[in-house]
Design a protein around this motif. Sequence first.
Motif, PDB file in Angstrom:
ATOM      1  N   ASN A 160       0.858  -1.187   0.000  1.00 62.99           N
ATOM      2  CA  ASN A 160       0.000   0.000   0.000  1.00 62.99           C
ATOM      3  C   ASN A 160       0.890   1.231   0.000  1.00 62.99           C
ATOM      4  OD1 ASN A 160      -2.403  -1.532   0.204  1.00 62.99           O
ATOM      5  ND2 ASN A 160      -2.115  -1.725   2.413  1.00 62.99           N
ATOM      6  N   SER A 161       0.598   2.170  -0.899  1.00 60.72           N
ATOM      7  CA  SER A 161       1.413   3.376  -1.018  1.00 60.72           C
ATOM      8  C   SER A 161       0.612   4.589  -0.585  1.00 60.72           C
ATOM      9  CB  SER A 161       1.885   3.556  -2.465  1.00 60.72           C
ATOM     10  OG  SER A 161       2.445   4.837  -2.662  1.00 60.72           O
ATOM     11  N   SER A 162       1.219   5.426   0.261  1.00 57.37           N
ATOM     12  CA  SER A 162       0.535   6.639   0.714  1.00 57.37           C
ATOM     13  C   SER A 162       0.247   7.567  -0.462  1.00 57.37           C
ATOM     14  CB  SER A 162       1.391   7.361   1.760  1.00 57.37           C
ATOM     15  OG  SER A 162       2.680   7.679   1.249  1.00 57.37           O
ATOM     16  N   VAL A 163       1.152   7.593  -1.453  1.00 61.33           N
ATOM     17  CA  VAL A 163       0.939   8.442  -2.631  1.00 61.33           C
ATOM     18  C   VAL A 163      -0.251   7.957  -3.437  1.00 61.33           C
ATOM     19  CG1 VAL A 163       1.936   9.237  -4.807  1.00 61.33           C
ATOM     20  CG2 VAL A 163       3.373   9.085  -2.766  1.00 61.33           C
TER      21      VAL A 163
ATOM     22  N   LEU B 118      15.969   3.170   1.267  1.00 62.73           N
ATOM     23  CA  LEU B 118      15.429   2.859   2.591  1.00 62.73           C
ATOM     24  C   LEU B 118      14.514   3.958   3.124  1.00 62.73           C
ATOM     25  CD1 LEU B 118      18.542   1.249   4.326  1.00 62.73           C
ATOM     26  CD2 LEU B 118      16.446   0.096   3.593  1.00 62.73           C
ATOM     27  N   ILE B 119      14.828   5.232   2.817  1.00 65.98           N
ATOM     28  CA  ILE B 119      13.993   6.304   3.369  1.00 65.98           C
ATOM     29  C   ILE B 119      12.595   6.291   2.742  1.00 65.98           C
ATOM     30  CG2 ILE B 119      15.977   7.749   3.945  1.00 65.98           C
ATOM     31  CD1 ILE B 119      13.839   9.098   1.271  1.00 65.98           C
ATOM     32  N   HIS B 120      12.440   5.621   1.601  1.00 68.63           N
ATOM     33  CA  HIS B 120      11.127   5.534   0.966  1.00 68.63           C
ATOM     34  C   HIS B 120      10.241   4.466   1.616  1.00 68.63           C
ATOM     35  CE1 HIS B 120      13.070   7.889  -2.196  1.00 68.63           C
ATOM     36  NE2 HIS B 120      11.869   8.163  -2.646  1.00 68.63           N
ATOM     37  N   ALA B 121      10.820   3.648   2.509  1.00 64.36           N
ATOM     38  CA  ALA B 121      10.042   2.585   3.140  1.00 64.36           C
ATOM     39  C   ALA B 121       8.880   3.135   3.942  1.00 64.36           C
ATOM     40  CB  ALA B 121      10.946   1.739   4.038  1.00 64.36           C
ATOM     41  N   THR B 122       9.019   4.369   4.430  1.00 66.52           N
ATOM     42  CA  THR B 122       7.945   4.969   5.227  1.00 66.52           C
ATOM     43  C   THR B 122       6.679   5.206   4.399  1.00 66.52           C
ATOM     44  OG1 THR B 122       8.854   7.183   4.786  1.00 66.52           O
ATOM     45  CG2 THR B 122       9.558   6.086   6.813  1.00 66.52           C
TER      46      THR B 122
ATOM     47  N   SER C 181       6.586  -7.245   1.067  1.00 67.96           N
ATOM     48  CA  SER C 181       6.219  -6.295   0.022  1.00 67.96           C
ATOM     49  C   SER C 181       7.070  -5.028   0.131  1.00 67.96           C
ATOM     50  CB  SER C 181       4.733  -5.933   0.117  1.00 67.96           C
ATOM     51  OG  SER C 181       3.922  -7.054  -0.116  1.00 67.96           O
ATOM     52  N   ILE C 182       7.265  -4.556   1.361  1.00 66.64           N
ATOM     53  CA  ILE C 182       8.085  -3.364   1.573  1.00 66.64           C
ATOM     54  C   ILE C 182       9.526  -3.629   1.151  1.00 66.64           C
ATOM     55  CG2 ILE C 182       8.986  -1.761   3.298  1.00 66.64           C
ATOM     56  CD1 ILE C 182       6.439  -2.195   4.910  1.00 66.64           C
ATOM     57  N   ALA C 183      10.062  -4.784   1.575  1.00 62.44           N
ATOM     58  CA  ALA C 183      11.449  -5.124   1.243  1.00 62.44           C
ATOM     59  C   ALA C 183      11.649  -5.224  -0.267  1.00 62.44           C
ATOM     60  CB  ALA C 183      11.848  -6.428   1.920  1.00 62.44           C
ATOM     61  N   ALA C 184      10.715  -5.875  -0.946  1.00 59.79           N
ATOM     62  CA  ALA C 184      10.829  -6.039  -2.398  1.00 59.79           C
ATOM     63  C   ALA C 184      10.750  -4.699  -3.106  1.00 59.79           C
ATOM     64  CB  ALA C 184       9.732  -6.968  -2.903  1.00 59.79           C
TER      65      ALA C 184
ATOM     66  N   GLU D  18      -4.920  -0.841 -11.037  1.00 57.18           N
ATOM     67  CA  GLU D  18      -3.941  -0.815  -9.956  1.00 57.18           C
ATOM     68  C   GLU D  18      -2.537  -0.691 -10.548  1.00 57.18           C
ATOM     69  OE1 GLU D  18      -2.337  -3.504  -6.183  1.00 57.18           O
ATOM     70  OE2 GLU D  18      -4.062  -4.154  -7.374  1.00 57.18           O
ATOM     71  N   PRO D  19      -1.771   0.350 -10.197  1.00 61.87           N
ATOM     72  CA  PRO D  19      -0.420   0.528 -10.740  1.00 61.87           C
ATOM     73  C   PRO D  19       0.543  -0.519 -10.194  1.00 61.87           C
ATOM     74  CG  PRO D  19      -0.821   2.160  -9.034  1.00 61.87           C
ATOM     75  CD  PRO D  19      -2.135   1.445  -9.281  1.00 61.87           C
ATOM     76  N   ALA D  20       1.504  -0.937 -11.052  1.00 61.82           N
ATOM     77  CA  ALA D  20       2.478  -1.937 -10.631  1.00 61.82           C
ATOM     78  C   ALA D  20       3.897  -1.396 -10.678  1.00 61.82           C
ATOM     79  CB  ALA D  20       2.364  -3.184 -11.533  1.00 61.82           C
ATOM     80  N   PHE D  21       4.040  -0.073 -10.757  1.00 61.35           N
ATOM     81  CA  PHE D  21       5.368   0.511 -10.818  1.00 61.35           C
ATOM     82  C   PHE D  21       5.692   1.210  -9.511  1.00 61.35           C
ATOM     83  CE2 PHE D  21       2.237   3.183 -13.083  1.00 61.35           C
ATOM     84  CZ  PHE D  21       2.155   4.251 -12.220  1.00 61.35           C
ATOM     85  N   VAL D  22       6.963   1.566  -9.342  1.00 60.80           N
ATOM     86  CA  VAL D  22       7.390   2.227  -8.119  1.00 60.80           C
ATOM     87  C   VAL D  22       7.927   3.609  -8.450  1.00 60.80           C
ATOM     88  CG1 VAL D  22       7.893   0.132  -6.838  1.00 60.80           C
ATOM     89  CG2 VAL D  22       9.668   1.132  -8.269  1.00 60.80           C
ATOM     90  N   LEU D  23       7.640   4.569  -7.577  1.00 59.31           N
ATOM     91  CA  LEU D  23       8.137   5.915  -7.712  1.00 59.31           C
ATOM     92  C   LEU D  23       9.401   6.068  -6.902  1.00 59.31           C
ATOM     93  CD1 LEU D  23       4.685   7.614  -7.218  1.00 59.31           C
ATOM     94  CD2 LEU D  23       5.989   7.700  -9.344  1.00 59.31           C
ATOM     95  N   VAL D  24      10.345   6.895  -7.409  1.00 58.51           N
ATOM     96  CA  VAL D  24      11.545   7.172  -6.613  1.00 58.51           C
ATOM     97  C   VAL D  24      11.561   8.641  -6.281  1.00 58.51           C
ATOM     98  CG1 VAL D  24      12.811   5.224  -7.474  1.00 58.51           C
ATOM     99  CG2 VAL D  24      13.024   7.360  -8.681  1.00 58.51           C
TER     100      VAL D  24
END
Length: 255
Positions: free
Chosen positions: A124-127, A184-188, A197-200, A249-255
């Motif tokens: 789950n992403s806050s964004v 790591l700071i994005h884990a929050t 899921s967070i680790a991956a 549902e998006p399957a990509f990650v933001l940096v």
Amino acid sequence: MSASRLAAVRMNERVVATVAVLSLTVGAIVFGELAFVLGDVAAAAANIELTSLRTTLLSLVALQGVGFIGGGLAYLYWRGAPTVPIAFPSLNQWGLVLVGWVGMLAANIVTGIATQLANIPMPNSSVTDIALGNPTVIIVLFVASFLIIGPGEDFFFRGVVQGRLREVFGPKAAIALATVIFGLIHATNFVGSPPVSIAATVGRLIVVSTVLGGLYEYTDNLAVPVAIHSVYNATLFGLLYVATIYGVEPAFVLV
């Protein structure tokens, strides 16, 4: 100086630098959170309702602006103002911006496929949660990618953190360490999700953002990773907007 004594000195320098950048990162985040709280209090005192859009804007200014840019500048000043190389990209460097953008998108796709094959769910992403509630926020984030997200994060993590680590570890190790800290700071952003899921997802972020650190070292120009990061995030925010509108549902990650 004996070889053993020299090795001990180098180890001490590396420990000092590592502790310094970790402390700086935590301090910048705390500084940014404090700025956010002060902004929240000021808004309440002025009877200004913090909608999701206003909260997003305040968060961006507080963390990327006050925390990362302000904290990074303060640290550089404290160290005697070491320079962070930045200039308008040359034609060749604009070509590298294109290569880096494509590389990050490709890395995102490949790592996404890998996590799906491993049956690891997206966290789950806050964004994403904010976007589902108010898609207008995504448009703001699209613009903010160029104005503050890319510039703020790359100035801090590439220019300041990676630059400090490079002094004692060399470029390759500096890229790796700075990128791990950045991931790591994005884990929050994924609090409440399953640990796997967070680790991956953090692992995906580290792989994808290695491009930024690598091209910063290669070009010696902070404008290059800033441009790549900004265009990359804007691309994903654009895709997120489309996914939100059509209920995908998006399957990509933001940096």
